[in-house]
Design a protein around this motif. Structure first.
Motif, PDB file in Angstrom:
ATOM      1  N   GLU A  89       0.875  -1.300   0.011  1.00 53.41           N
ATOM      2  CA  GLU A  89      -0.044  -0.633   0.204  1.00 53.41           C
ATOM      3  C   GLU A  89       0.805   1.480  -0.062  1.00 53.41           C
ATOM      4  OE1 GLU A  89      -3.427   0.370   2.656  1.00 53.41           O
ATOM      5  OE2 GLU A  89      -2.513   1.674   3.730  1.00 53.41           O
ATOM      6  N   GLY A  90       1.051   2.305  -1.273  1.00 56.62           N
ATOM      7  CA  GLY A  90       1.495   3.623  -1.228  1.00 56.62           C
ATOM      8  C   GLY A  90       0.416   4.393  -0.721  1.00 56.62           C
ATOM      9  N   SER A  91       1.281   5.686   0.226  1.00 57.63           N
ATOM     10  CA  SER A  91       0.327   6.142  -0.181  1.00 57.63           C
ATOM     11  C   SER A  91       1.186   7.771   0.340  1.00 57.63           C
ATOM     12  CB  SER A  91      -0.177   6.128   1.369  1.00 57.63           C
ATOM     13  OG  SER A  91       0.223   5.937   2.089  1.00 57.63           O
ATOM     14  N   THR A  92       0.370   9.238   0.087  1.00 60.65           N
ATOM     15  CA  THR A  92       1.138  10.693   0.041  1.00 60.65           C
ATOM     16  C   THR A  92      -0.209  10.991   0.510  1.00 60.65           C
ATOM     17  OG1 THR A  92       2.502  12.087  -1.039  1.00 60.65           O
ATOM     18  CG2 THR A  92       1.312  11.059  -2.470  1.00 60.65           C
ATOM     19  N   ALA A  93       0.773  12.519   0.941  1.00 62.70           N
ATOM     20  CA  ALA A  93      -0.740  13.316   0.947  1.00 62.70           C
ATOM     21  C   ALA A  93      -0.524  14.454  -0.019  1.00 62.70           C
ATOM     22  CB  ALA A  93      -0.310  14.469   2.063  1.00 62.70           C
ATOM     23  N   ALA A  94      -1.707  14.609   0.183  1.00 55.70           N
ATOM     24  CA  ALA A  94      -2.708  15.402  -1.769  1.00 55.70           C
ATOM     25  C   ALA A  94      -3.239  16.112  -1.224  1.00 55.70           C
ATOM     26  CB  ALA A  94      -2.771  14.537  -2.729  1.00 55.70           C
ATOM     27  N   THR A  95      -3.670  17.530  -2.216  1.00 56.47           N
ATOM     28  CA  THR A  95      -4.587  18.712  -2.143  1.00 56.47           C
ATOM     29  C   THR A  95      -5.771  17.872  -2.931  1.00 56.47           C
ATOM     30  OG1 THR A  95      -3.761  19.713  -4.148  1.00 56.47           O
ATOM     31  CG2 THR A  95      -3.438  20.316  -1.565  1.00 56.47           C
ATOM     32  N   ARG A  96      -6.021  17.380  -4.166  1.00 57.76           N
ATOM     33  CA  ARG A  96      -6.896  16.773  -4.974  1.00 57.76           C
ATOM     34  C   ARG A  96      -5.963  14.752  -5.674  1.00 57.76           C
ATOM     35  NH1 ARG A  96      -4.415  20.498  -7.635  1.00 57.76           N
ATOM     36  NH2 ARG A  96      -5.974  22.397  -6.567  1.00 57.76           N
ATOM     37  N   LEU A  97      -6.734  14.775  -6.362  1.00 58.75           N
ATOM     38  CA  LEU A  97      -6.835  13.897  -7.051  1.00 58.75           C
ATOM     39  C   LEU A  97      -6.942  13.753  -8.991  1.00 58.75           C
ATOM     40  CD1 LEU A  97      -4.954  10.979  -7.901  1.00 58.75           C
ATOM     41  CD2 LEU A  97      -6.481  10.016  -7.319  1.00 58.75           C
ATOM     42  N   ASP A  98      -6.170  14.340  -9.474  1.00 60.07           N
ATOM     43  CA  ASP A  98      -6.670  14.475 -11.003  1.00 60.07           C
ATOM     44  C   ASP A  98      -6.846  13.442 -11.637  1.00 60.07           C
ATOM     45  OD1 ASP A  98      -6.207  17.013 -13.970  1.00 60.07           O
ATOM     46  OD2 ASP A  98      -7.343  14.971 -13.639  1.00 60.07           O
ATOM     47  N   VAL A  99      -7.984  12.824 -12.079  1.00 60.37           N
ATOM     48  CA  VAL A  99      -8.303  12.075 -13.194  1.00 60.37           C
ATOM     49  C   VAL A  99      -8.442  11.252 -14.417  1.00 60.37           C
ATOM     50  CG1 VAL A  99      -8.884  10.407 -10.387  1.00 60.37           C
ATOM     51  CG2 VAL A  99     -10.730  11.126 -12.305  1.00 60.37           C
ATOM     52  N   SER A 100      -8.168  12.804 -14.718  1.00 58.39           N
ATOM     53  CA  SER A 100      -8.927  13.240 -16.215  1.00 58.39           C
ATOM     54  C   SER A 100      -7.517  12.957 -16.823  1.00 58.39           C
ATOM     55  CB  SER A 100      -9.664  14.354 -16.302  1.00 58.39           C
ATOM     56  OG  SER A 100      -7.953  15.535 -16.071  1.00 58.39           O
ATOM     57  N   GLY A 101      -6.410  12.329 -16.880  1.00 58.63           N
ATOM     58  CA  GLY A 101      -5.658  12.942 -17.755  1.00 58.63           C
ATOM     59  C   GLY A 101      -5.302  11.674 -17.800  1.00 58.63           C
ATOM     60  N   ASN A 102      -4.754  11.145 -19.173  1.00 50.76           N
ATOM     61  CA  ASN A 102      -4.327  10.203 -20.170  1.00 50.76           C
ATOM     62  C   ASN A 102      -2.975   9.046 -19.279  1.00 50.76           C
ATOM     63  OD1 ASN A 102      -5.651  10.021 -22.374  1.00 50.76           O
ATOM     64  ND2 ASN A 102      -4.077  11.558 -23.865  1.00 50.76           N
ATOM     65  N   ASP A 103      -2.030   9.762 -18.975  1.00 51.19           N
ATOM     66  CA  ASP A 103      -1.346   9.588 -17.649  1.00 51.19           C
ATOM     67  C   ASP A 103      -1.838   8.698 -16.407  1.00 51.19           C
ATOM     68  OD1 ASP A 103       1.752  12.499 -17.582  1.00 51.19           O
ATOM     69  OD2 ASP A 103       0.652  10.848 -19.488  1.00 51.19           O
ATOM     70  N   PHE A 104      -2.606   9.437 -16.107  1.00 46.02           N
ATOM     71  CA  PHE A 104      -3.375   8.028 -15.213  1.00 46.02           C
ATOM     72  C   PHE A 104      -3.847   7.093 -15.346  1.00 46.02           C
ATOM     73  CE2 PHE A 104      -4.725   8.189 -10.880  1.00 46.02           C
ATOM     74  CZ  PHE A 104      -6.621   7.568 -11.130  1.00 46.02           C
ATOM     75  N   ALA A 105      -4.887   7.383 -17.009  1.00 40.89           N
ATOM     76  CA  ALA A 105      -5.444   6.309 -17.402  1.00 40.89           C
ATOM     77  C   ALA A 105      -4.627   5.045 -17.917  1.00 40.89           C
ATOM     78  CB  ALA A 105      -6.056   6.942 -18.647  1.00 40.89           C
ATOM     79  N   LEU A 106      -3.884   5.655 -18.725  1.00 38.42           N
ATOM     80  CA  LEU A 106      -2.337   4.290 -18.603  1.00 38.42           C
ATOM     81  C   LEU A 106      -1.863   3.807 -17.659  1.00 38.42           C
ATOM     82  CD1 LEU A 106      -0.778   3.535 -21.346  1.00 38.42           C
ATOM     83  CD2 LEU A 106       0.800   5.196 -20.787  1.00 38.42           C
ATOM     84  N   ALA A 107      -1.723   4.469 -16.096  1.00 36.33           N
ATOM     85  CA  ALA A 107      -1.091   4.007 -15.089  1.00 36.33           C
ATOM     86  C   ALA A 107      -1.899   2.948 -14.353  1.00 36.33           C
ATOM     87  CB  ALA A 107      -0.415   4.914 -14.394  1.00 36.33           C
ATOM     88  N   THR A 108      -3.105   3.512 -14.153  1.00 36.96           N
ATOM     89  CA  THR A 108      -4.263   2.140 -13.510  1.00 36.96           C
ATOM     90  C   THR A 108      -4.660   1.400 -14.857  1.00 36.96           C
ATOM     91  OG1 THR A 108      -5.142   3.953 -14.704  1.00 36.96           O
ATOM     92  CG2 THR A 108      -4.769   4.101 -11.652  1.00 36.96           C
ATOM     93  N   ALA A 109      -4.161   1.507 -15.928  1.00 35.25           N
ATOM     94  CA  ALA A 109      -4.364   0.172 -16.708  1.00 35.25           C
ATOM     95  C   ALA A 109      -3.271  -0.808 -16.797  1.00 35.25           C
ATOM     96  CB  ALA A 109      -4.640   0.397 -17.983  1.00 35.25           C
ATOM     97  N   VAL A 110      -2.302  -0.090 -16.159  1.00 40.13           N
ATOM     98  CA  VAL A 110      -1.182  -1.087 -16.538  1.00 40.13           C
ATOM     99  C   VAL A 110      -0.962  -2.049 -14.914  1.00 40.13           C
ATOM    100  CG1 VAL A 110       1.279  -1.478 -15.908  1.00 40.13           C
ATOM    101  CG2 VAL A 110       0.247   0.297 -17.580  1.00 40.13           C
ATOM    102  N   LEU A 111      -1.355  -1.137 -13.875  1.00 38.36           N
ATOM    103  CA  LEU A 111      -1.123  -0.946 -12.148  1.00 38.36           C
ATOM    104  C   LEU A 111      -2.492  -2.858 -12.440  1.00 38.36           C
ATOM    105  CD1 LEU A 111      -0.696  -1.084  -9.758  1.00 38.36           C
ATOM    106  CD2 LEU A 111      -1.946   0.701  -9.212  1.00 38.36           C
ATOM    107  N   GLU A 112      -3.555  -2.302 -12.805  1.00 34.55           N
ATOM    108  CA  GLU A 112      -4.486  -3.271 -13.129  1.00 34.55           C
ATOM    109  C   GLU A 112      -4.594  -4.645 -14.031  1.00 34.55           C
ATOM    110  OE1 GLU A 112      -8.655  -2.096 -14.080  1.00 34.55           O
ATOM    111  OE2 GLU A 112      -7.991  -0.064 -13.172  1.00 34.55           O
ATOM    112  N   ALA A 113      -3.632  -4.116 -14.764  1.00 35.06           N
ATOM    113  CA  ALA A 113      -2.997  -6.036 -15.482  1.00 35.06           C
ATOM    114  C   ALA A 113      -2.374  -6.665 -14.672  1.00 35.06           C
ATOM    115  CB  ALA A 113      -2.641  -5.550 -16.995  1.00 35.06           C
TER     116      ALA A 113
END
Lengths: 142, 256, 124
Positions: A89-113
């Motif tokens: 489990e990884g975590s860090t402090a953040a003010t928001r999480l922007d899930v709209s970017g392509n980078d985010f989509a790619l990274a989560t797709a890889v993570l799931e795979a």
């Protein structure tokens, strides 16, 4: 310590170190440190090297996301590994999480795979990413 | 050549003076006075086909160590103190096969072995292997295998950076001995090196031994062997070059 | 030093803890990991070569790549498309190919395997 029969003639004692926690400054050079720690711990579970490679990819995605979306606070990784499972489990402090970017989509797709289960959440000012990988080579084999 | 009680006290007195003043001439005198110790030990070990001179040289290394370590106020006499050190040195030199020119099993050497092991294990088991299985297969410990697999190409490149192809390879003096040492360190087989060392003439062999096994500097070797540092440098270079030429390329996985 | 144009055969673009990038015989050669730390150096090298047609990226010594590294490659591929050219991935390891197939991006590149064969699109 538990013993596992990992194959012909090989008896391996699997360490169960409990939780291992790593706190990293949010720097690109730290992603590799996280990978090395993850692979060391993963190799304690006696999973195959292909699965260890998957974990390295998953951890890399996780830490990269935390660095990119965090507020500059340290990234905390918590590893738990036993005979059957490898969980981080990884975590860090953040003010928001922007899930709209392509980078985010790619990274989560890889993570799931690469993981059996994974999740990305934003709660109480912290981004929390979880990854679980089952140990395929274990007491169940042979 | 035993020492009488008063001799012993005289020696102890000299040591006290040496400790107080650090006088190199006095140190030399003490060493020369006791040179019979390494010679006696060397004679004892000589039957095994090593040259007496070599053994005496090695033994005198032990003598020097003993001279530097002996505490005159500890109550023992110097000869009893020095003898085990000298014998130890000669024995160590003898353990033949431990001229361990510290050959590190670098990640670069191990990687091809690991790749082959993975292929083999994959074939045998029908799945990819675990780190433990690879380690078992190669008779290494798991940490070594894991580290080799994780070793960064970038790190390896920077630490093993040799002069580029464009540099003049014959101009070894330019590269310096440190580079030569690194080359030697990259050779694979310590046994092969040992055998090669045995083909060198005694002087060169002694000097290479002192350099790589005793980790002595050129200045220390020069002092010990009784020659100039320049000469030691030349002999080291020549010896390394001779080794290099004799090495079968097939024995190496990586060589500049 | 020499008269006229003199192309160096190998030039180091840079190196850090993750990666070493050089340009050798007109190809970008990467050694190490292409991740958040390694990507930027790779980008620099790719941009160096871009003007001259197809970009060959030698991945023989690439140990690891993740999605941020892939991003560098995909960006390069898009730009190559823009000038009617292509990015060639030379000798990608099994790990690299795995990432390409997970993400379905293999067909964005031309893959040149060790035996010299060419294949567009990866395996699955």
């Amino acid at each position: 310590m538990t013993a596992t029969n990992a194959g012909p003639g090989i008896d391996v004692a699997v360490a169960d170190p409990g939780a291992v926690t790593l706190t990293l400054p949010p720097l690109p050079s730290m992603v590799r440190v996280g990978r090395l720690t993850a692979s060391s711990i993963a190799s304690l579970t006696n999973m195959t090297i292909d699965d260890i490679d998957d974990i390295k990819i998953g951890i890399s995605e996780m830490i990269t996301m935390l660095i990119q979306h965090g507020d500059g606070s340290p990234v905390t990784l918590c590893f738990e590994a036993d005979d059957d499972n490898f969980v981080v489990e990884g975590s860090t402090a953040a003010t928001r999480l922007d899930v709209s970017g392509n980078d985010f989509a790619l990274a989560t797709a890889v993570l799931e795979a690469v993981a059996e289960t994974s999740s990305v959440a934003f709660n109480d000012g912290r981004i929390v990413i979880r990854l679980m990988k089952a140990v395929a080579v274990g007491a169940a084999e042979r | 050549m035993a020492e009488t009680a008063s001799d012993e006290e005289l020696v102890r007195e000299r040591f006290r003076q040496l400790r107080a003043t650090g006088d190199p001439a006095l140190r030399d005198k003490i060493i020369i006075d006791h040179a019979w110790i390494p010679r006696t030990v060397a004679r004892r070990f000589d039957q095994r086909g090593e040259s007496f001179d070599d053994l005496a040289q090695v033994g005198s290394l032990g003598l020097v160590k003993a001279v530097d370590r002996f505490d005159p106020d500890m109550g023992t006499n110097f000869v009893s103190f020095a003898m085990p050190t000298v014998v130890g040195e000669v024995r160590r030199y003898f353990r033949d096969h431990t001229w361990s020119v510290r050959v590190p099993r670098s990640a670069k050497e191990l990687k091809p072995l690991i790749t082959k092991a993975i292929e083999q294990l994959q074939h045998e088991t029908g799945r990819s292997p675990t780190v433990a299985e690879i380690a078992e297969h190669l008779q290494l410990d798991a940490d070594t295998v894991l580290e080799a697999m994780e070793a960064a190409a970038a790190y390896r490149t920077s630490s093993l950076d040799a002069p580029t192809r464009d540099s003049d390879r014959s101009n070894d003096s330019h590269r310096g001995l440190a580079q030569n040492d690194r080359d030697l360190g990259r050779m694979v087989d310590a046994t092969a090196i040992r055998q090669l060392l045995e083909t060198l003439p005694g002087r060169s062999r002694m000097i290479l031994y002192l350099r790589f096994f005793e980790h002595m500097s050129q200045a220390e070797i020069a002092e010990h062997v009784g020659t100039s540092q320049v000469h030691v440098g030349r002999l080291l270079k020549a010896g390394l070059e001779q080794l290099r030429q004799q090495i079968d390329p097939d024995d190496l996985t990586e060589f500049v | 030093m020499s008269e006229g144009e003199h192309k160096k055969s190998m030039e180091e673009i840079g190196r850090n803890e993750s990666i070493r990038v050089t340009i050798d015989k007109g190809a970008v050669v990467a050694e190490g990991d292409i991740d958040l730390a390694g990507g930027p150096l790779l980008d620099t090298a790719i941009m160096r070569l871009e003007a001259s047609g197809p970009v060959v990226i030698d991945l023989t010594a690439v140990e690891f790549i993740d999605s941020s590294g892939l991003r560098s490659l995909l960006t390069a591929s898009r730009r190559a498309e823009g000038r009617n050219s292509v990015v060639v991935l030379r000798n990608p390891s099994a790990g690299v190919k795995r990432l390409l197939s997970i993400t379905g991006t293999a067909d964005q590149f031309q893959i040149e395997d060790g035996d010299g064969s060419l294949a567009a699109g990866g395996e699955k």
